[in-house]
Design a protein around this motif. Sequence first.
Motif, short mmCIF file in Angstrom:
data_model
loop_
_atom_site.label_atom_id
_atom_site.label_comp_id
_atom_site.label_asym_id
_atom_site.label_seq_id
_atom_site.Cartn_x
_atom_site.Cartn_y
_atom_site.Cartn_z
N LEU B 149 6.72 -4.53 -15.08
CA LEU B 149 5.64 -4.58 -16.07
C LEU B 149 5.98 -3.57 -17.15
O LEU B 149 6.21 -2.40 -16.86
N VAL B 150 6.03 -4.03 -18.39
CA VAL B 150 6.27 -3.12 -19.50
C VAL B 150 4.96 -2.95 -20.26
O VAL B 150 4.40 -3.93 -20.75
N LEU B 151 4.49 -1.73 -20.32
CA LEU B 151 3.23 -1.46 -21.01
C LEU B 151 3.54 -1.10 -22.45
O LEU B 151 4.11 -0.05 -22.73
N THR B 172 7.19 -8.67 -17.61
CA THR B 172 5.97 -9.01 -18.33
C THR B 172 5.65 -7.87 -19.28
O THR B 172 5.62 -6.71 -18.88
N ILE B 173 5.47 -8.23 -20.54
CA ILE B 173 5.07 -7.21 -21.51
C ILE B 173 3.56 -7.32 -21.71
O ILE B 173 3.06 -8.41 -22.00
N VAL B 174 2.88 -6.21 -21.55
CA VAL B 174 1.44 -6.18 -21.80
C VAL B 174 1.21 -5.41 -23.09
O VAL B 174 1.57 -4.23 -23.18
N GLU B 175 0.70 -6.08 -24.09
CA GLU B 175 0.49 -5.44 -25.39
C GLU B 175 -0.98 -5.55 -25.76
O GLU B 175 -1.57 -6.62 -25.68
N GLN B 229 5.91 2.13 -5.31
CA GLN B 229 7.10 1.67 -6.02
C GLN B 229 7.74 0.49 -5.30
O GLN B 229 7.83 0.45 -4.08
N GLY B 230 8.15 -0.46 -6.12
CA GLY B 230 8.75 -1.67 -5.56
C GLY B 230 7.72 -2.72 -5.23
O GLY B 230 8.04 -3.91 -5.14
N ASN B 231 6.48 -2.30 -5.05
CA ASN B 231 5.45 -3.24 -4.62
C ASN B 231 4.10 -2.88 -5.24
O ASN B 231 3.20 -2.43 -4.55
N PHE B 232 4.03 -3.05 -6.53
CA PHE B 232 2.76 -2.77 -7.20
C PHE B 232 1.98 -4.07 -7.40
O PHE B 232 2.57 -5.14 -7.50
N ARG B 243 -5.92 -11.04 -14.89
CA ARG B 243 -4.77 -11.64 -14.23
C ARG B 243 -4.16 -10.64 -13.30
O ARG B 243 -4.11 -9.45 -13.58
N ARG B 244 -3.67 -11.12 -12.19
CA ARG B 244 -3.07 -10.24 -11.21
C ARG B 244 -1.56 -10.45 -11.22
O ARG B 244 -1.09 -11.59 -11.18
N LEU B 245 -0.81 -9.37 -11.32
CA LEU B 245 0.64 -9.47 -11.36
C LEU B 245 1.23 -8.68 -10.20
O LEU B 245 0.77 -7.59 -9.89
#
Lengths: 383, 571, 143, 615
Positions: B149-151, B172-175, B229-232, B243-245
């Motif tokens: 996930l890129v914030l 996934t980019i969240v903007e 980490q690895g499992n967020f 939405r759940r990612l």
Amino acid sequence: MAVRANPRLIDELELYGAEDVQKCYHCGNCSAVCPFSREPFLFPRKSMRYLQMGLEERLAGTLEPWLCYYCGECSEQCPREAEPGETMMSIRRWLTAQYDVTGLSKLFYRSWRAELAAVLLVALLTGAGFLLFGLKYGGGSLGVYAGPGAFLPASSVHVFDWILGGTLAALLAANCARMWWLTTGRDRRVRVPLLDYVTRAFLVPLHFVTQKRYRECESKRPWAVHFALVASYLTMLVLIMLFLESLHAAPANRLAHAFGYLATAGLLGTTLYALRGRWRRATPLHRHSHETDWVFLVLLVYVAATGILQHALYRWFGLDTAANVVYIAHLMGAVPMLAVEVPFSKWSHLAYRPLAMYFADLHERALARAASPAGAQSVPAAA
Amino acid sequence: MSRPPLPRIGVFVCNCGTNIARTVDCEEIACAAMEWPGVVVARAYKYMCSDPGQEMIAEEVREKRLDRVVVAACSPRMHEPTFRRALASSGLNPYLLEMANIREQCSWVHDDPRAATDKALALARAAVARVVRHEPLEKRFVPMNPATLVLGGGIAGMTAALQLADAGQPVTIVERADRLGGNVARIDLTAPHLDSARELLLGRLARVSMHPMISVLLRAELEQLEGYQGNFTADVAVEGASRRLEIGSVVVCTGYKEFDAARVEGLGYGRLPDVITSFELELMLKRGRIEMADGRTPRTVALVHCVGSRSEEYHGYCSRVCCMTALKYGHEVKSALPGAAVVDLYIDMHAFGKGCEDFYRKTAEIKTLFLMYGKNAPPVIRPAGPKDDCNLLITLDEKLSGEEIEVPADLVVLMVGMEPREDAGRVAQLVNISRDKDGWFIESHPKLDPVATTTDGIYIAGACQSPKDIPDSVAQARAAAARILAKVAKGKIEVDAIFAEVDAARCSGCRICGTMCPYGAIEYDEEQKSSRVVEASCKACGCCAAACPSLAVRARHFTDEQIFAQIEGVL
Amino acid sequence: MAFEPRIVGFLCNWCSYTGADLAGTSRIKYPPNVRVIRTMCSARIRPSFVLKALAEGADGVLICGCHPGDCHYSEGNYKTLRRQVLLKRLVAGYGIEPERVRLEWVSASEGQRFAEVVADMTERIRRLGPSRVEMLPSTRRAG
Amino acid sequence: MSVAASQRVGVFLILDDGERPPARGGPPGLDLIRSYSSQLPEVVRVSTLPATPRPDPLALASAIRRDTLEAVVLAGANPGALKPAFTRAMDLAGADPARVRLARFRRGDGSDRATEAAQAAVACAVLGVPYHLATIRETRAVHAGTLVIGGGVAGIQAALEIADAGQRVVLVEKTGTLGGHMAMFDKTFPTLDCAACILTPKMVAVGQHEMIEVMTLSEVIGVDGTPGNYRVEIRNRARRVDPAACVACHACMEVCPTIVPSEFDAGIATRKAIFMPFPQAVPNAYLIDAASCVYVQTEGQRCGACVKKCAKQAIDLDAEDEVVLRDVGNIIVATGYEPFPAEQVERYGFRRYPNVLTALEFERLTNASGPTGGRIVMKTKRFNKRRKVEEWVCDPEGPQPASVAIIHCVGSRDRNHNPYCSRVCCMYSLKFAHLVREKLPDARCYEFYIDMRAFGKGYEEFFERIKEEGVAVVRGRSAKVIEKDGRMVVRGEDILGDRMLEYPVDMVLLSVGLQPSPGSADLAALLGIGRDEHGFFRELEYNADPTGTERGGIFVAGVCQGPKDIPDTVAQAAAVAARALRSVVSGIERDSSGGLTAAQVESRARELATQLAAL
């Protein structure tokens, strides 16, 4: 009260030759390498700063440019190639224009065409004037060079010399007075007591004759050349102003002639040396040449060369007519050179430099007095 | 609480050159340690962390059959991993190590050698007492989810995303805004090469939009982040819907916002219409109209550096990009308005990047007037009088001439600095990372680890960490991607062996621990009527262990026994 | 010989311990009277740790955690704060001056603050004099 | 952001600085670019403009109006410089000011490759497609190994990042140990944590990593192949000591008769011909400096004392260099820098006065593991009995300076030397000032600077702290170190104080800048990558790709690309590792370093233009 900066003064100074001053980023290198830079006269950086910022009034009041001899050390070590030496030179030209009461100096420095036109105009007027004089009031015949019936009798030329010299000296004196006002008179921070003006006045002739400050530069050669040039010029001046008639006298005055030869050799040698340097751009001093420098040097060479030529034609070859023609040509060079250069251009620095040393000394004393407690007491007493 | 039989402890005291040895008598500690129960070897050495130092430990472990090791050296935050590795290499469980911090918290902060040595002795003694009660712990591995996930969809975010996606990993980019590009989209040209920012962004934008591995969520915000980490698991609100990612890592690239120039009273921003910010000038440059409020063309444009930066009152730090941006404006104004004069008011010219000094010189060559003002003495701008041939007058104490001057100007551009976004605090809380005193996110170590944070699996890149220019942001974004790629390439990650556990036999089922846990890592077993810790979610804060009334919760590696022993040791 | 207080410091790993390390890297000097014990979070500090320290002869106990809102574990420091109120009452009940137990917030960037807190605490305890705890009932519960 | 096909585009070819508009023909390549541009269907006008004087926007506007241009392309080495003028001209002419596009290229000597790239750049700009987007090439089947050249902090970081991902790395280092310059430093700014504390664990990790093959005393001598698949030839110079057998016991060193200045100690201490660069060296073993070894120099005629002393028989004085081959997919260049030779600036008196020290010398002097144990001392004269000469040495018991001057920007920001800013000197100078004040609280300390470039995280605060510590910070790069009455005097202008300073000092520290390491020209030629005008390796694109090079699969990191401090170097090294990992993990090498013809780029740009229009 805040001083107003003027971002456009730098454009004006560019016409006087300050083409690189904007590159300076004020590392302070130049002021520290300069052998002349010491408190309270720190330069060249500070003068460059006034120029960049367009603090016109401050710049017009600085003595520092006259304390610089352009040894080129600062320009050589400048990390940004901002040419501090050349900038100081340009400021000197600009200052000359500021001191000049007639405004001609400004015209000449900003436009070499104007200067050349002025030189040519004066030359033509001189040529025509002497020709008319010779024909009408002189001997009338170009075939006679010296003695009674000479086309241009030495005594008449001598009178003319004195009139010209007097006019130029008056103009120069007016400029010098203005220099005093701009640098010292109006400056409220320095209060110079009258006594100082008198007791320190000897500094002017001292510096004028010896150029001794120049010797403090790391390289001694420029001083030597400059000294030779000035000494030759002064010798010539003395010979012409006081002994013109004996120079022209039919039996050769050996002593006067000996001085004449020496001075001519000095003039020719140094000017040709300077021209060669400028041509080859050997040192920082020579890398940049303002058009007025060329005009000045070429005129000097020309005058020295024609001077010795007319002498040779008459004395050695006995060609009177040719000697007379060359003599007029010589005068056509000498008069405009003196008329343009002495009060309005390069030659004036002969006066401004010793004066600046004198003023600088007065400033230094005044500041020291103001700084010391005793001086602080004496100031209100004087008020 | 019984003492384990016959521990064999080795004590190793580091001189750290003279860093420790100058104030603390390391030999004395080593001598004294030999007297402490269980200690079979005690040695001092110049650099314990060096290869020979580590070798010395490993050798002693093997030769003297040590089963516990105490290293008295620097902070465990510095070299605990190093010495744990040294133990592991000699076949000892790495958790049978305890460090005594006799450098950062002793030799460096005390002058009196006697007092410092006494304190170091106490700390070492406590470490020995504690290490006796250490138990071997095993690290575990959890699977690594390759998705990231890129914030934030600015230049850093897009770069990180592309780097990962090009390596074949989903991103996934969240903007938050309705477009990608961030602050770079607001500028026209970049310094010092005057490249087109639009082209730079367009290239990234095109690749991001066309990339099969990248999905972009615009007008979206992270609402919650759970897991480890690895499992967020991230809950993202996209235009109202949630939405759940499922993701493995998070790169925070939330960038910066500009300083509000109106806060500096004397500059007159907001009051004087012809005082504008750098971003407002960018807009003018993009439109091709550098104009005053009344539509006239300015004859003199002034640029004021360090607005909000390098000041006691606002931000103490340097915003790093404004100097070069101002020089760029010098060029741009002269290009668009050849007759205009440009005045540049600065404190120190920070032209440090590649090609930047050259750019500074070129800006000077086109006759930009540089004026230097003092830190904490910003210039004052006021409207000019009717007689002045300008619009505004700037007064400042010019440092390089020593003169108090006023400068005429028609248009003044304020080089506003960078500051953390308003929501930086919220983001920090959501992803569980810390912020420094200025509000920037803190990296785990500025030199060792500039992109990781104190929370595993969360990385930071770009200007949200501290002010940065484009190349530095790009480099950092890629560095963050490198970390993630390294983990993804391995497919699994180590989980620290330190977590809490519940002794079911002792648990009364009161469920106090469950209410204490901030991570929801404690489940209640209805059948057993006891609580249970989800190890992978536990972050080992030990809050539950402190709260358990029946002492059923054990915080591994920070057990009551260990800490009691340590208390006895220091006193 | 002058009275030198012995103080036990419990520092959370993320803010205060890092802050204390920062005081070290910045070479900020402070008195050597505090001996630090690291815990992952200030919320790990069971009240019995404090009582144990006092019982073992500590003249003071310093607890440091992240500033409210900065806790690495979201809200551990709030729990510490709540416990502190009760703890002080409990300590007073044993006849110990409650000032001997002190809670401070020190962040990872506050090396200077940590040094100031230590200096101030040492000074206060010094003025308070040695702890008069002869023997407290053991807080340890045998296993 | 899209482009309509019917657009009327004007292309303005901007000449390089100092170039005059040619009457006919023109500089190499220019004609080809011009004719190519004019045959593009969108282009209605191609004209040539000199870079200076700046064009007048009003004149440009009438030109735009005359040809009713809808878009303008500025093409040249630095087209951005004229963009604002054209943007304004477009607005004045009533056209869309956003449609001014840049095509940046280096015409250079007019080689085919440069011309082709320039044409491609123009085509992309005309079509409104980013150049680096249209020129991406993909190569499949990437070799998983990575070669890292340089074992300083950049190389170490890059190698560890890649190796930690489970990928194989070959690390080639020229000297006998990893560590580079950073290993020589004492403290690092602004946190003042010791350099060794940060670096040595990383060095150890590299040395022990099962995925990293470390080759010290080695150099790359040949590179062959294409992006993703390179074959590298490496020469391993003989160490003459087996690192696996050596236990670093010092016995050999004690008998070695040759004493030479120690490179690691920046020459302020000595070492033997058999030596270990420093105690934490990796590999932790001795090595023999062939240039000073008597045995090697006399071809085995004399000496050989060390061989007999070595109990482990680890020394083989006759060992020879060998050349090895390695196949790799990516190459990371991290060759670092060399400090500016201070003797080039004569006025600072380096080498003339013994107590004028360069930055590295001072780092060693103040380093706890340095020759004086971290005691800052002045050099003292000592008679060398062996060589029968007087020499200046750093005696650990020597006198300490009572005043120290630190001069910034030595060899940097100076057109006579290196015109660029070296980026680290301001901060390390402040660090020196701090160390002087800390270790010698009574010593006076002066800093002479031009601009204080404290730009990083925590740097400005550090600067403030140094000022509070009582360091005299003087704006004005001091100009001269002279001798007056037997003392060193630093003369400089205090610009802010409007004074001329002449401070007598005991020690002068010269904050020398960084410059490319001597072998970088050869290495650039070998690898086929470019260098900038100062000799640093040239990145592909300043903003978009600060670590890529003109050759795909070859990347640059750290100071060899341009001066930078440790945090920035580490970040860049990690970034480069990402590029290498990206291709290794995905198996696809993707780069936009050129190699396509203008026609290929043009057709791809046309395709992309329609795709972009659809976005």
